[in-house]
Design an enzyme around this catalytic site. Structure first.
Site, PDB file in Angstrom:
ATOM      1  N   LYS A 139      61.933  -6.150  40.791  1.00 56.47           N
ATOM      2  CA  LYS A 139      60.663  -6.886  40.736  1.00 56.47           C
ATOM      3  C   LYS A 139      60.553  -7.789  39.514  1.00 56.47           C
ATOM      4  CE  LYS A 139      58.340  -2.700  39.071  1.00 56.47           C
ATOM      5  NZ  LYS A 139      59.460  -1.776  39.359  1.00 56.47           N
ATOM      6  N   THR A 140      61.182  -7.413  38.402  1.00 53.74           N
ATOM      7  CA  THR A 140      61.113  -8.275  37.212  1.00 53.74           C
ATOM      8  C   THR A 140      61.826  -9.595  37.464  1.00 53.74           C
ATOM      9  OG1 THR A 140      60.961  -6.398  35.689  1.00 53.74           O
ATOM     10  CG2 THR A 140      61.745  -8.482  34.779  1.00 53.74           C
ATOM     11  N   GLU A 184      54.104  -9.179  38.191  1.00 52.46           N
ATOM     12  CA  GLU A 184      54.934  -8.027  38.543  1.00 52.46           C
ATOM     13  C   GLU A 184      54.033  -6.806  38.609  1.00 52.46           C
ATOM     14  OE1 GLU A 184      58.378  -5.266  36.419  1.00 52.46           O
ATOM     15  OE2 GLU A 184      58.152  -7.366  35.813  1.00 52.46           O
TER      16      GLU A 184
END
Length: 777
Positions: A139-140, A184
Site C-alpha cells: 500500500k505504501t 495510505e
C-alpha cells in the site's frame, strides 16, 4: 454529522463531539501530537502545519524527520509530559501510545478533544474527494504511485503516505488547488473503519496483525466496513481470493489483475532486473504498453490498480504510462543502498511472509549470483502467529541470517525469538540459515560471506536497514582497498581473527587485507593515513590475543608475493615478512647453513619475530639479523643494518610505528648432520615443554627473579580454568584454548594469575603476549 468517536467505534467519553473536518481544515488551532516521530504521525504533522495550525509534539527521541518538522514550525519535546499538551486545543496520538498515557488521561480529564492519528487523517480527507489505498502489502508504494500519477495528470492531489517518497518530495502534502486526497490506509489497529472515501483501492487481504485481530474474519470485517463506507468506486485485486470475495458482490466495483476476468488486465509482462514492461487491457480493448521502473511482478500488479483508478478519473493512458516510467520507489521499498560491478545492496520493508517471498523473488530476478538476506522479525506476536509461514518464505535466499525480534513496544513472549524462525526455515530443508542474537553483528555475518556478484537484502520493518547502511559504508572502503591490492591480493570484510591467531580467539577485522607486494603495502599505508583509518599488521597471529570485539580499521596480513620470498646469497638469507621462521630454518638447512635451527621452535613469521625479538633455545632473533627493510608511516621504504637498530628483550621499538617488509639473517656454513641434530633438539624441546593445544605462546615476560612458567607452577595455578581458557598442565606460562574459549575468558584468567602472583609473591607479572582490539560491545 456523527461525532468522530462514533464513526470509529471509540469510547464515547474519549473525545468531544466536534466537527473535526471543519476544525482541522477550515480553522486554525493549537494541536499537540503524542508520538510525532513515527512515519505516520510525522506525515500528519506536515499536513497540519500546511493547514496553518500551531503544532507541538513529543516522542522518545528526535529523528531526522522531527528535525525537518522543527524547521517548518513544530515545537518538539523529547519526552511525553502532560504539561506540554496543556496549551493545545486538540491532542492527537499515535497507535503506539497506550490509552493510559498521562498525556492522554490529562487531556481527557480536562475535557479536551483527544483523537487517534487515523481519526484526524480521516477528518482531513473528508474536506476533499478521498482515495484510500488499503491492503496488507504494497500500500505504501501503491499510494505513492497513485499520488504521482494523479499529480502528473494535472489533478494536484493532496497525499499522505507512510514512508519517505523522494519523487513526491515528502510523505505528506496538502495542495489547496486539487479536489483529491490520496491516503495510505492503515489496517493494523482497526482504524481503517474511520475512513469514508469516495474511492478505495484494495490490494490484498490475509492474516496479519494478529496481535490486534483474533483471526481473518475480524480483519475482513474491518475491510468490509471500509468498502461499505466508500461512496464511489471500489477498485479491487481480482487475483486475491479474499479481496475478490469481499468486493465482487458490491455494486460499483472495478477489478484489476492478471486474470482474464479482470476489468483492467495486465499481459505480456516482461520482467527486467529493475523494471518491467507490460501491456494493459480494458476488458477486450488494448489501452497500450507501460514501463514501470520499479522491479517485481507484485509492483506490476499494483500498478494495474493505479492505472484503473487514473483512467476512471479521466487521465489519458499515454499520460499515465509516461508518469509510471518516471516513478521511483518509496524509501525502504527495494531501495538500492549500494551498487557496483561486484555487489548490490538493497533494503526492503518486507516483514510478512507474503511480502518477503515476493521481495526475494524480485531479488532473484536481478540475475545476481547469490541472494544473501538479513532479516529482523517484527513483533513477538507476529513471529509466534506466522512462524510456520515464515519457514517457507525464504526459499529464494541462498543464505539467511536472522537476528532477534524488533518488539515495536510489545513485551517478549517466552520461547519466541529469531531462532524460532530459523528453526522453521531449517525444517523446510534450507541449508544456510543461522541465528545471530546480537543485532550489531548481523552485518558482519553477511559481510564476511560476501562474494563477487552477490546481492544483499535487508528485510524487516524495524531498524535492520541500519545494519545494511553500515555494510554499504564499509563496502565503499573495501572496494577502494581492493583497487589498491589488485587482483592478486585479497580484501575481506569482518574476517574472524580467531581464524588467524594461534590461540583461536578474537573478534572480526573490519577490513582484512592481503597485499602481495611492497608497493601495494605502501599504498595501503598512505590510504589509511589519508582516510584516518587505523592500521594494524598481523602475521601468523602467534603471541597475539585479540579481544572479542575485533579490530577496527584495516588489518594488513602480508601474504604471498614479495612477502613469501626467500633468497640466499652466500651465508645470508633474506626472507619476506610473511615467511614462517621455521621455513627460514629449513631453507638454511637446504643450503647447508647453520645457526638458525632455533627458529624451528617459533610458530610465528619473520615480521612478528622481528617485532617481538622472538627467541627460543637460548637464542633471539636479532642475534642473527644483518639488516631490516621496512616502510615508514608515509609508506616510504628504508633499510637499516643491525648496528643502527635499538633492540630490547621481546621488544623492537622501530616496528611499533613502522612496518617490516623483509629481514636478512646471517648464518654460518655447517654440516647437514649437525644442522639436523640441532633441529631435532628444537623439535624435542618444543614437544616436551610446550602444549599441543591451541595457545599464543608464552603469556608473560620472565621476571628477573624466576621464570614465569615456574612461578605459575609454584603458585599451584596449572590447570586453572575460566570457561574454556585453561593454564596448561605442560608449561605454566602457556594458556590454552580447550575449544570455544573467548578472549574475555583468556583475559580474566590472565588477570587472576597476575593478582595471585602479586598477592602471594609480590611479583608484578608483565604480559609478553600482545593484547589488541576492542572489547565486546
Amino acid at each position: 454529522m456523527k461525532p468522530v468517536s462514533e464513526e470509529c467505534s471509540a469510547p464515547a467519553d474519549r473525545v468531544l463531539a466536534i466537527d473535526l473536518p471543519r476544525f482541522l481544515t477550515q480553522e486554525h488551532h493549537r494541536i499537540h501530537l503524542v508520538g510525532v516521530a513515527g512515519s505516520g504521525m510525522s506525515g500528519l504533522a506536515a499536513l497540519l502545519i500546511e493547514l496553518g495550525h500551531t503544532l507541538s509534539g513529543s516522542d522518545k527521541a528526535s529523528t531526522m524527520e522531527t528535525d525537518r518538522l522543527q524547521r517548518l514550525g513544530l515545537r518538539f519535546y523529547e519526552q511525553h509530559r502532560p504539561e506540554h499538551a496543556c496549551p493545545a486545543d486538540l491532542v492527537v496520538f499515535s497507535s503506539a501510545i497506550k490509552s493510559d498515557s498521562p498525556v492522554l488521561v490529562t487531556g481527557r480529564d480536562s475535557g479536551k478533544p483527544v483523537v487517534r492519528r487515523a481519526e484526524a487523517l480521516a477528518a482531513i480527507m473528508r474536506a476533499k474527494r478521498g482515495i484510500v489505498v488499503a491492503g496488507m502489502h504494497g500500500k505504501t508504494t501503491t499510494s505513492a504511485m497513485t499520488a504521482h500519477v494523479l499529480r502528473e495528470g494535472g489533478l494536484h492531489p493532496s497525499h499522505y503516505v507512510g514512508a519517505e517518497i523522494p519523487i513526491l518530495g515528502t510523505n505528506a502534502h496538502w495542495d489547496p488547488r486539487g479536489e483529491y486526497f490520496v491516503a495510505e490506509g492503515d489496517e493494523s489497529d482497526g482504524t481503517l473503519r474511520c475512513f469514508h472515501p469516495e474511492h478505495a483501492l484494495i490490494l490484498n487481504i490475509e492474516e496479519e496483525h494478529l496481535d490486534f485481530y483474533s483471526d481473518l474474519a475480524a480483519i475482513e470485517e474491518v475491510f468490509a466496513r471500509l468498502i461499505q463506507q466508500t461512496s464511489g468506486t471500489v477498485f479491487y485485486n481480482i487475483d486475491d481470493a479474499n479481496t475478490a470475495r469481499l468486493c465482487a458482490a458490491r455494486k460499483n466495483t472495478i477489478s484489476f489483475g492478471f486474470s482474464d476476468a479482470a476489468d483492467y488486465r495486465g499481459g505480456e509482462v516482461d520482467l527486467h532486473s529493475f523494471s518491467s514492461d507490460f501491456c494493459v487491457y480494458f476488458r477486450e480493448q488494448k489501452l497500450g504498453e507501460a514501463v514501470l521502473n520499479v522491479p517485481g511482478p507484485h509492483n506490476v500488479h499494483n500498478a494495474l490498480g493505479v492505472i484503473a483508478l487514473a483512467v476512471e478519473l479521466g487521465i489519458p493512458f499515454k499520460k499515465i504510462a509516461a508518469s509510471l516510467r518516471k516513478f521511483e520507489h518509496a524509501r525502504r521499498r527495494f531501495e538500492i543502498k549500494y551498487e557496483s560491478e561486484r555487489f548490490l545492496l538493497v533494503d526492503d520493508y518486507a516483514h510478512h511472509p507474503t511480502e518477503i517471498r515476493a521481495t526475494l523473488k524480485t531479488a532473484r530476478a536481478t540475475g545476481r549470483k547469490r541472494v544473501l538476506a538479513m532479516f529482523q522479525p517484527h513483533r513477538y506476536s507476529r513471529t509466534q502467529a506466522l512462524c510456520t509461514w515464515f519457514g517457507g518464505a525464504f526459499d529464494d535466499a541462498d543464505r539467511l541470517v536472522v537476528t532477534d525480534v524488533y518488539p515495536a513496544s510489545e513485551p517478549p513472549i517466552p520461547g519466541i525469538s529469531g531462532q524460532t524462525i530459523v528453526d522453521e526455515v531449517l525444517k523446510r530443508g534450507h541449508r544456510a540459515a543461522t541465528y545471530q542474537p546480537r543485532f550489531e553483528r548481523i552485518h558482519c555475518d553477511i559481510g564476511n560471506a560476501l562474494d563477487v556478484g552477490d546481492l544483499v537484502l535487508s528485510l524487516g520493518a524495524g531498524n535492520i536497514h541500519e545494519q545494511l547502511s553500515i555494510l554499504a559504508a564499509d563496502l565503499v572502503i573495501a572496494e577502494k582497498l581492493r583497487a589498491i591490492v589488485g587482483e592478486s591480493g585479497d580484501v575481506r570484510l569482518y574476517e574472524p581473527l580467531s581464524k588467524h591467531t594461534t590461540l583461536r580467539v578474537g573478534g572480526p577485522a573490519q577490513f582484512w587485507v592481503e597485499p602481495q607486494s611492497e608497493n601495494a603495502f605502501a599504498a595501503l599505508i598512505r590510504f589509511c593515513r589519508d582516510e584516518n583509518l587505523p592500521l594494524f599488521v598481523m602475521g601468523r597471529g602467534s603471541n597475539l590475543l585479540v579481544r572479542d570485539g575485533g579490530i577496527r580499521g584495516v588489518v594488513v596480513h602480508p601474504y604471498g608475493g614479495d612477502f613469501d620470498k626467500i633468497e640466499i646469497n652466500g651465508s645470508e638469507i633474506t626472507a619476506g615478512a610473511g615467511v614462517k621462521l621455521r621455513e627460514v630454518a629449513y631453507a638454511a638447512r637446504a643450503a647447508n647453513l647453520g645457526g638458525l635451527e632455533w627458529m624451528e621452535g617459533i610458530p610465528g613469521a619473520v615480521g612478528g619475530g622481528l617485532r617481538m625479538n622472538a627467541g627460543a633455545m637460548g637464542a633471539q632473533t636479532f642475534e642473527n639479523v644483518a639488516r631490516v627493510r621496512y616502510l615508514d608511516t608515509e609508506g616510504n621504504p628504508h633499510v637499516k643494518n643491525r648496528d643502527e637498530l635499538e633492540v630490547f628483550y621481546r621488544r623492537f621499538p622501530l616496528l611499533e610505528n613502522n612496518f617490516a617488509i623483509s629481514a636478512t639473517f646471517h648464518a654460518q656454513p655447517a654440516e647437514r648432520a649437525k644442522i639436523d641434530e640441532r633441529l631435532r633438539e628444537s623439535q624435542e624441546k618444543r614437544r616436551t615443554t610446550q602444549p599441543v593445544a591451541k595457545s599464543a605462546g608464552c603469556i608473560f615476560k620472565n621476571p628477573d627473579s624466576i621464570p614465569a612458567g615456574k612461578l605459575v607452577d609454584e603458585l599451584g595455578l596449572k590447570n586453572l580454568r575460566i570457561g574454556n581458557a585453561r593454564v596448561s598442565e605442560v608449561h605454566g606460562n602457556f594458556i590454552v584454548n580447550d575449544g570455544g574459549a573467548t578472549a574475555t575468558e583468556m583475559l580474566e584468567l590472565i588477570d587472576r594469575i597476575k593478582q595471585t602472583a602479586k598477592t602471594k609473591r609480590g611479583i608484578e607479572l608483565e604480559t609478553e603476549v600482545q593484547i589488541v582490539g576492542e572489547p565486546r560491545s
